[in-house]
Design an enzyme around this catalytic site. Sequence first.
Site, short mmCIF file in Angstrom:
data_model
loop_
_atom_site.label_atom_id
_atom_site.label_comp_id
_atom_site.label_asym_id
_atom_site.label_seq_id
_atom_site.Cartn_x
_atom_site.Cartn_y
_atom_site.Cartn_z
N GLU A 67 12.30 9.45 -6.14
CA GLU A 67 13.25 9.14 -7.20
C GLU A 67 14.65 9.72 -6.99
O GLU A 67 15.22 10.35 -7.90
CB GLU A 67 12.68 9.57 -8.57
CG GLU A 67 11.32 8.91 -8.84
CD GLU A 67 10.74 9.25 -10.21
OE1 GLU A 67 11.26 10.15 -10.89
OE2 GLU A 67 9.76 8.59 -10.60
N ASN B 28 10.76 7.06 -2.05
CA ASN B 28 9.99 6.36 -3.07
C ASN B 28 10.80 6.33 -4.37
O ASN B 28 11.39 7.35 -4.76
CB ASN B 28 8.69 7.16 -3.28
CG ASN B 28 7.66 6.48 -4.14
OD1 ASN B 28 7.37 5.30 -3.96
ND2 ASN B 28 7.08 7.23 -5.08
N ASP C 32 1.28 -0.28 -11.74
CA ASP C 32 0.57 -0.48 -13.02
C ASP C 32 1.46 -1.36 -13.91
O ASP C 32 2.61 -1.62 -13.57
CB ASP C 32 0.16 0.84 -13.71
CG ASP C 32 1.30 1.80 -13.99
OD1 ASP C 32 2.49 1.39 -13.92
OD2 ASP C 32 1.03 2.98 -14.30
N GLU D 56 2.82 2.86 -6.73
CA GLU D 56 2.29 3.36 -8.02
C GLU D 56 2.10 2.21 -9.01
O GLU D 56 2.41 2.32 -10.20
CB GLU D 56 3.24 4.40 -8.62
CG GLU D 56 3.58 5.53 -7.66
CD GLU D 56 4.49 6.61 -8.26
OE1 GLU D 56 4.67 6.66 -9.49
OE2 GLU D 56 5.02 7.42 -7.47
N HIS E 20 6.08 0.54 -11.41
CA HIS E 20 5.60 0.72 -12.78
C HIS E 20 6.19 -0.45 -13.58
O HIS E 20 7.34 -0.39 -14.02
CB HIS E 20 6.05 2.08 -13.33
CG HIS E 20 5.36 3.21 -12.65
ND1 HIS E 20 3.99 3.39 -12.74
CD2 HIS E 20 5.82 4.19 -11.85
CE1 HIS E 20 3.65 4.45 -12.03
NE2 HIS E 20 4.74 4.95 -11.48
C1 XIL Z 1 2.86 11.15 -13.21
C2 XIL Z 1 1.37 11.46 -13.29
O1 XIL Z 1 0.66 10.25 -13.24
C3 XIL Z 1 1.06 12.22 -14.56
O2 XIL Z 1 -0.30 12.64 -14.56
C4 XIL Z 1 1.97 13.44 -14.67
O3 XIL Z 1 1.76 14.07 -15.91
C5 XIL Z 1 3.43 13.05 -14.53
O4 XIL Z 1 3.61 12.35 -13.33
N1 XIL Z 1 6.60 8.54 -10.92
C6 XIL Z 1 5.99 9.34 -10.00
C7 XIL Z 1 4.68 9.97 -10.30
O5 XIL Z 1 6.46 9.45 -8.86
O6 XIL Z 1 4.54 11.22 -9.69
C8 XIL Z 1 4.47 10.12 -11.78
O7 XIL Z 1 3.13 10.56 -11.96
C9 XIL Z 1 4.73 8.80 -12.49
C10 XIL Z 1 6.15 8.34 -12.29
#
Ligand code: XIL
Length: 311
Positions: A105, A147, A221, A219, A187
Amino acid sequence: GLDDPALKALLLGNVGSLTPENALKWDATEPAGGRFSLEAMDRLLAFSARHRLALRGHTLVWHQQLPAWLDGLPAPQLRAALERHVRTLVGYGRGRIQSWDVINEPIDPEGQGLRRSLWLDTLGPAYIADALRWARQADPAARLLINDYGLEGDDPQTARKRVAMLQLVDDLKRRGVPLDGIGLQAHLLAPAEGSPTFRTLPVFLAELRRRGLQVEITELDVSDRLLPADTAQRDRRVADTYDAFLKAVLQEPALRRITSWGLSDRDSWLNTTFPRPDGLPQRPLPYDEALRPKPARSSIAERLQSITPPR
Ligand code: XIL
């Protein structure tokens, strides 16, 4: 999660690669300066070796989940701490962790260049090239990624973040900094109205490929927080969003892997971070809270079968 037999069976039946949600983050792996706590990493390495799963390293340099001891360190000490952290974790996973989210990020949320963070504010933009170089030295075979989120949609903010990401990539490439690919967190958000579109995404992926980069979806979802409460409707629209997204990315030759941020709705991070206004638990993943397959599971399987012949 790995201790739950039902979840473990689901995992082994569905995936070829694992990413820990939190176990490799800085607060978990180096809770005090120079004192590394790698028991969870050991368990993940053993589990993935035993079951022949690839393991992804998430993540080395991020602005969140940092231990308090990093706060206020002067630049030379902070840079030394960063070097030690990157070299230790990547070195420990050498030959065993296939890809690393080295930088997580780094792009400003509005797309105005790099994100303000402890790293940028104290070390300047050089922290990115430094971390990538130390990671390459510690494991020359690992795939090194930057990422980020918010790179998938068709809105103006996404367009700005893409420009900022491509500028970062071009700058690093020009200076010969090792970088193998970009991770798109993905996401996603099922739209309140209309069908989900990912019209501009294929062009962005092609831009990355043109620069010699690989792409991972890291990631995935689909949040249903804008949708009405009705379960069947939510499940349908979430499944449609998976379908449209996969259709847009699966044609890209630079795509190497797709990682889902959890398998079952029981464990989704979205309920704490982006809760629904009505307080109902979200249904963002391919399996429901009782580990039953949902329409999303079928959409994903059908899209994957369209590129991979069934075995
Ligand atoms: C999230 C986890 O899923 C949670 O369990 C934690 O509390 C916070 O982090 N972007 C990312 C991940 O790169 O590391 C994050 O994961 C979600 C957003």
